[in-house]
Design an enzyme around this catalytic site. Structure first.
Site, PDB file in Angstrom:
ATOM      1  N   GLY A   1       0.838  -1.200   0.000  1.00 13.53           N
ATOM      2  CA  GLY A   1       0.000   0.000   0.000  1.00 13.53           C
ATOM      3  C   GLY A   1       0.870   1.245   0.000  1.00 13.53           C
TER       4      GLY A   1
ATOM      5  N   GLY B   1      -0.423   5.020  -1.158  1.00 17.25           N
ATOM      6  CA  GLY B   1      -1.476   5.741  -0.439  1.00 17.25           C
ATOM      7  C   GLY B   1      -0.949   6.954   0.301  1.00 17.25           C
ATOM      8  N   GLN B   2      -1.844   7.570   1.104  1.00 18.73           N
ATOM      9  CA  GLN B   2      -1.502   8.830   1.782  1.00 18.73           C
ATOM     10  C   GLN B   2      -0.295   8.662   2.711  1.00 18.73           C
ATOM     11  OE1 GLN B   2      -4.041  10.221   4.903  1.00 18.73           O
ATOM     12  NE2 GLN B   2      -3.522  12.364   4.622  1.00 18.73           N
TER      13      GLN B   2
ATOM     14  N   ASP C   1       2.110  -1.957  -4.407  1.00 17.83           N
ATOM     15  CA  ASP C   1       0.703  -1.551  -4.350  1.00 17.83           C
ATOM     16  C   ASP C   1      -0.047  -2.337  -5.411  1.00 17.83           C
ATOM     17  OD1 ASP C   1      -1.740  -0.032  -3.871  1.00 17.83           O
ATOM     18  OD2 ASP C   1      -0.446   1.495  -3.006  1.00 17.83           O
ATOM     19  N   ILE C   2      -1.365  -2.222  -5.383  1.00 16.32           N
ATOM     20  CA  ILE C   2      -2.216  -2.972  -6.314  1.00 16.32           C
ATOM     21  C   ILE C   2      -1.988  -2.515  -7.762  1.00 16.32           C
ATOM     22  CG2 ILE C   2      -4.204  -1.411  -5.916  1.00 16.32           C
ATOM     23  CD1 ILE C   2      -4.776  -5.110  -6.242  1.00 16.32           C
ATOM     24  N   ARG C   3      -1.628  -1.236  -7.924  1.00 13.35           N
ATOM     25  CA  ARG C   3      -1.297  -0.692  -9.248  1.00 13.35           C
ATOM     26  C   ARG C   3      -0.194   0.340  -9.079  1.00 13.35           C
ATOM     27  NH1 ARG C   3      -6.780  -0.728  -9.441  1.00 13.35           N
ATOM     28  NH2 ARG C   3      -6.958   1.455  -8.847  1.00 13.35           N
TER      29      ARG C   3
ATOM     30  N   TYR D   1     -15.125   0.051   9.289  1.00 10.89           N
ATOM     31  CA  TYR D   1     -13.679   0.291   9.398  1.00 10.89           C
ATOM     32  C   TYR D   1     -13.218   0.110  10.844  1.00 10.89           C
ATOM     33  CZ  TYR D   1      -9.449   3.298   9.252  1.00 10.89           C
ATOM     34  OH  TYR D   1      -8.189   3.810   9.351  1.00 10.89           O
TER      35      TYR D   1
ATOM     36  N   LYS E   1     -10.639  -2.610  12.430  1.00 13.04           N
ATOM     37  CA  LYS E   1      -9.401  -2.212  13.121  1.00 13.04           C
ATOM     38  C   LYS E   1      -9.375  -2.787  14.535  1.00 13.04           C
ATOM     39  CE  LYS E   1      -7.155   0.031   9.967  1.00 13.04           C
ATOM     40  NZ  LYS E   1      -5.900  -0.517   9.439  1.00 13.04           N
TER      41      LYS E   1
HETATM   42  C1  AKB Z   1     -10.499   8.032   8.484  1.00 12.01           C
HETATM   43  O1  AKB Z   1     -10.996   9.165   8.602  1.00 12.01           O
HETATM   44  O2  AKB Z   1     -11.123   7.029   8.147  1.00 12.01           O
HETATM   45  C2  AKB Z   1      -9.031   7.873   8.839  1.00 12.01           C
HETATM   46  C3  AKB Z   1      -8.834   7.439  10.257  1.00 12.01           C
HETATM   47  C4  AKB Z   1      -9.135   8.356  11.360  1.00 12.01           C
HETATM   48  O3  AKB Z   1      -8.410   6.345  10.483  1.00 12.01           O
HETATM   49  N1  AKB Z   1      -8.318   9.082   8.596  1.00 12.01           N
END
Ligand code: AKB
Length: 312
Positions: free
Chosen positions: A9, A12-13, A35-37, A143, A147
């Site tokens: 990855g 990414g950012q 990365d994937i691409r 998400y 996590k």
């Molecule tokens: C998001 O906003 O999803 C992320 C995070 C806080 O993990 N920046």
């Protein structure tokens, strides 16, 4: 001896800046970006790059063997806003990519893992101010659930199989070099681009939504330092709280106005408001400061100045 690093990855950012910093620190040839691409020419052209699918164990294992990798930084993930739109894929990507690297470490094919967690592990029942390291964690986003489950698995693999995995609960990250993708804290980056281009910004969160944030320089420093720390200093094997600053859209807009007086902000909250409302407003990161010497450099004022200098 230098570690031999694989970043999954890397376009990414966080991955983009992490790749450049690790290459400076350990030598270009010792840091394999993947990365994937080929999504970012700076990353692709500045050293070894491999196309890899984070969900394909065999591809990752092959790269580990070919490049004699010792450390993996797993930065591939679907962030909070995107994950709500595609829960099944978010769960698949966020969990199974982690299992792949944990299992490589369990099989002693790699020595060390960095895996990012997030303030999203907390939920609406968590104390909102100065959220402690150990507290109620009932995340209400896909998400956040992924996590939090990931943190439990990291600790489990450490306790049962002796895996050296290190993790940070990142707050919202702000940087000028690479745009974020699909997060709820992204407004704090978008606002700078719009302030410079249009002198106005319509915020997708309400004016008083306070969230924990960090400048990318600090986040990269923390990531590298937790990985460099002696194993005995790492006392938490789920993930460390980490903090630098907390602010509302009103406060960041006021700070930008000091540099761009014509700048105006308006508010039009969307589905991301509910996500933001479920997260902490500020974080207690005393454990990270005590265990491995974490300290931040940038606050709202210095971050704003630096962002505008680089983007302006
Ligand atoms: C998001 O906003 O999803 C992320 C995070 C806080 O993990 N920046």
């Amino acid at each position: 001896m230098n570690p031999k690093i694989l970043i999954i990855g890397a376009c990414g950012q966080i991955g983009t800046e992490l790749t450049q910093k690790l290459r400076k620190l350990y030598g270009t040839e010792n840091v394999i970006a993947s990365d994937i691409r080929k999504l970012n020419t700076d990353v692709v052209n500045s050293g070894p790059f491999e196309v890899v699918n984070a969900l394909d164990f065999n591809q990752i294992e092959h790269l580990v063997e070919v490049h004699k990798i010792t450390d993996i930084y797993l930065m591939a993930a679907l962030l909070s806003a995107t994950a709500e739109k595609n829960p099944a894929f978010a769960w698949d990507l966020n969990m199974n990519s982690l299992f792949h690297v944990l299992n490589l470490a369990k099989a002693k094919k790699i020595q060390k893992i960095f895996w990012p967690s997030s303030i999203a592990v907390f939920g609406p029942t968590t104390p909102k101010e100065n959220t402690p390291q150990y507290t109620i964690m009932e995340p209400s986003t896909v998400y956040g659930i992924s996590k939090q489950a990931g943190e439990r698995w990291c600790e489990y693999y450490h306790n049962i199989y002796g895996v050296d995995v290190r993790s940070i609960r990142y707050p919202g990250l702000i940087s000028w070099s690479t745009p974020p993708g699909g997060g709820t804290t992204d407004y704090a980056v978008d606002i700078f681009y719009k302030a410079i281009a249009d002198k106005k910004y319509e915020c997708f969160l309400s004016s008083e939504t306070k969230m924990p944030m960090m400048y990318m320089d600090d986040a990269i420093e923390a990531t590298i330092n937790i990985m460099k720390a002696p194993a005995e200093d790492i006392k938490i094997h789920s993930s460390y709280n980490l903090a630098a600053m907390s602010f509302t859209p009103t406060q960041i807009a006021a700070e930008i106005k000091k540099h761009i007086p014509e700048f105006e902000i308006t508010y039009n909250p969307d589905f991301r408001q509910k996500i933001a409302d479920s997260w902490p407003a500020s974080i207690d990161d005393a454990e990270a400061r005590k265990d491995w010497g974490w300290q931040h450099t940038f606050d709202l004022e210095s971050m704003t100045k630096d962002m505008l200098e680089h983007l302006g």
